[in-house]
Design an enzyme around this catalytic site. Structure first.
Site, PDB file in Angstrom:
ATOM      1  N   HIS A 122       0.821  -1.211   0.000  1.00 14.97           N
ATOM      2  CA  HIS A 122       0.000   0.000   0.000  1.00 14.97           C
ATOM      3  C   HIS A 122       0.855   1.261   0.000  1.00 14.97           C
ATOM      4  CE1 HIS A 122      -3.522  -2.514   1.867  1.00 14.97           C
ATOM      5  NE2 HIS A 122      -3.260  -2.838   0.629  1.00 14.97           N
ATOM      6  N   CYS A 130       4.617  14.299  -6.860  1.00 15.96           N
ATOM      7  CA  CYS A 130       3.722  15.285  -7.461  1.00 15.96           C
ATOM      8  C   CYS A 130       2.544  14.588  -8.118  1.00 15.96           C
ATOM      9  CB  CYS A 130       4.497  16.108  -8.484  1.00 15.96           C
ATOM     10  SG  CYS A 130       3.455  17.232  -9.427  1.00 15.96           S
ATOM     11  N   SER A 189      -3.205  -9.144  10.728  1.00 14.13           N
ATOM     12  CA  SER A 189      -4.087  -8.842   9.599  1.00 14.13           C
ATOM     13  C   SER A 189      -5.310  -9.727   9.686  1.00 14.13           C
ATOM     14  CB  SER A 189      -3.382  -9.082   8.267  1.00 14.13           C
ATOM     15  OG  SER A 189      -4.313  -8.937   7.196  1.00 14.13           O
ATOM     16  N   ASN A 214      -3.323 -13.152  15.121  1.00 16.89           N
ATOM     17  CA  ASN A 214      -4.226 -12.007  14.935  1.00 16.89           C
ATOM     18  C   ASN A 214      -5.268 -12.050  16.040  1.00 16.89           C
ATOM     19  OD1 ASN A 214      -5.024  -9.705  13.218  1.00 16.89           O
ATOM     20  ND2 ASN A 214      -6.922 -10.864  12.962  1.00 16.89           N
TER      21      ASN A 214
HETATM   22 ZN   LIG Z   1       5.236  18.267 -10.565  1.00 19.85          ZN
END
Ligand SMILES: [Zn+2]
Length: 246
Positions: A122, A130, A189, A214
């Site tokens: 993840h 950006c 998990s 878990n």
């Molecule tokens: Zn940029």
């Protein structure tokens, strides 16, 4: 504690093939570092539903709330330190007991503990980029609201948002590691996020011993050779002792 084998037998299995142990971690891995699962009830934030904010849609259409939410999450994670369980895992890798860690966590605590071979399904808080041109930036620039130095675009966290696909390279490497695992250990998990939860099944089909630690039941409990509801720090300390004896 339940399952078909003892902890000592699991430890022996881990030692019998070098680097044959694959670790899979979820949100529960970080609760002993003081981080709560933001999807849990007490993870609610300013009366806003995090499930609505951690999305590609919120990033595009509600950037201000999205930015405030992630800035706060990153600040909380910045204060968190690796716990004893993270340190055991890093030690196992250094000693050649564990091969790699597949993680659903974005907090970077495995790396902070010293683990090297980590597949972050993840993404990670440390990887800001950006939104427009993809140029990497610092986490502090995202929190400060600084625009991209290259194109002036908005910055985004390098984490996988709801509505986005998982990184292909990490998925491929995790798949290959699961297929060749001798022991596959699930830590913290509930295994209810697809498709990452398929890895323990892949490992089991390929003949691996599956170990699950878990606090809640998981749908793969029936395939676990060793199953415990203990805290992760306690469990890993006990398993580490058994490895020393094995
Ligand atoms: Zn940029």
């Amino acid at each position: 504690m339940s399952g078909k084998i003892t902890l000592g037998e699991a430890a022996s299995r881990m030692k019998e093939s070098a680097r044959g142990t694959v670790i899979f971690t979820g949100a529960g891995m970080s609760t002993e570092s003081g981080l709560s699962d933001f999807r849990s009830k007490d993870g609610l934030w300013k009366n806003l539903d995090p499930m609505e904010l951690a999305t590609a849609d919120a990033m595009r259409n509600n950037y201000e709330a999205f930015h405030a939410f992630y800035s706060r999450r990153f600040e909380l994670m910045g204060d968190a330190k690796p716990n004893s369980g993270h340190k055991v895992l890093a030690d196992w890798e250094a000693r050649g007991i564990a091969d790699c860690i597949i993680t659903q966590n974005i907090d970077g605590l495995h790396a902070a503990a010293g683990s090297k071979k980590i597949y972050e399904l993840h993404g990670s808080v440390g990887k800001v980029r950006c939104m427009d041109c993809g140029a990497p930036s610092a986490q502090g620039d995202f929190i400060a609201g600084t625009p991209c130095p290259r194109c002036g675009g908005r910055l985004r966290p390098g984490v996988v948002l709801f509505g986005e696909g998982l990184p292909q390279e990490e998925m491929d490497l995790s798949w290959a590691a699961s297929e060749s695992a001798n022991v596959f250990i699930v830590l913290g998990s509930s295994l209810n996020v697809s498709p990452a939860n398929g890895f323990p099944s892949i490992a089991a089909r390929a003949g691996a011993l599956v170990v699950i630690c878990n606090k809640d039941a998981t749908f793969l409990d029936n395939i676990a050779g060793y199953r415990t509801f203990d805290g992760i720090g306690k469990f890993l300390a006990e398993l580490d002792e058994e490895i020393a004896k094995a």
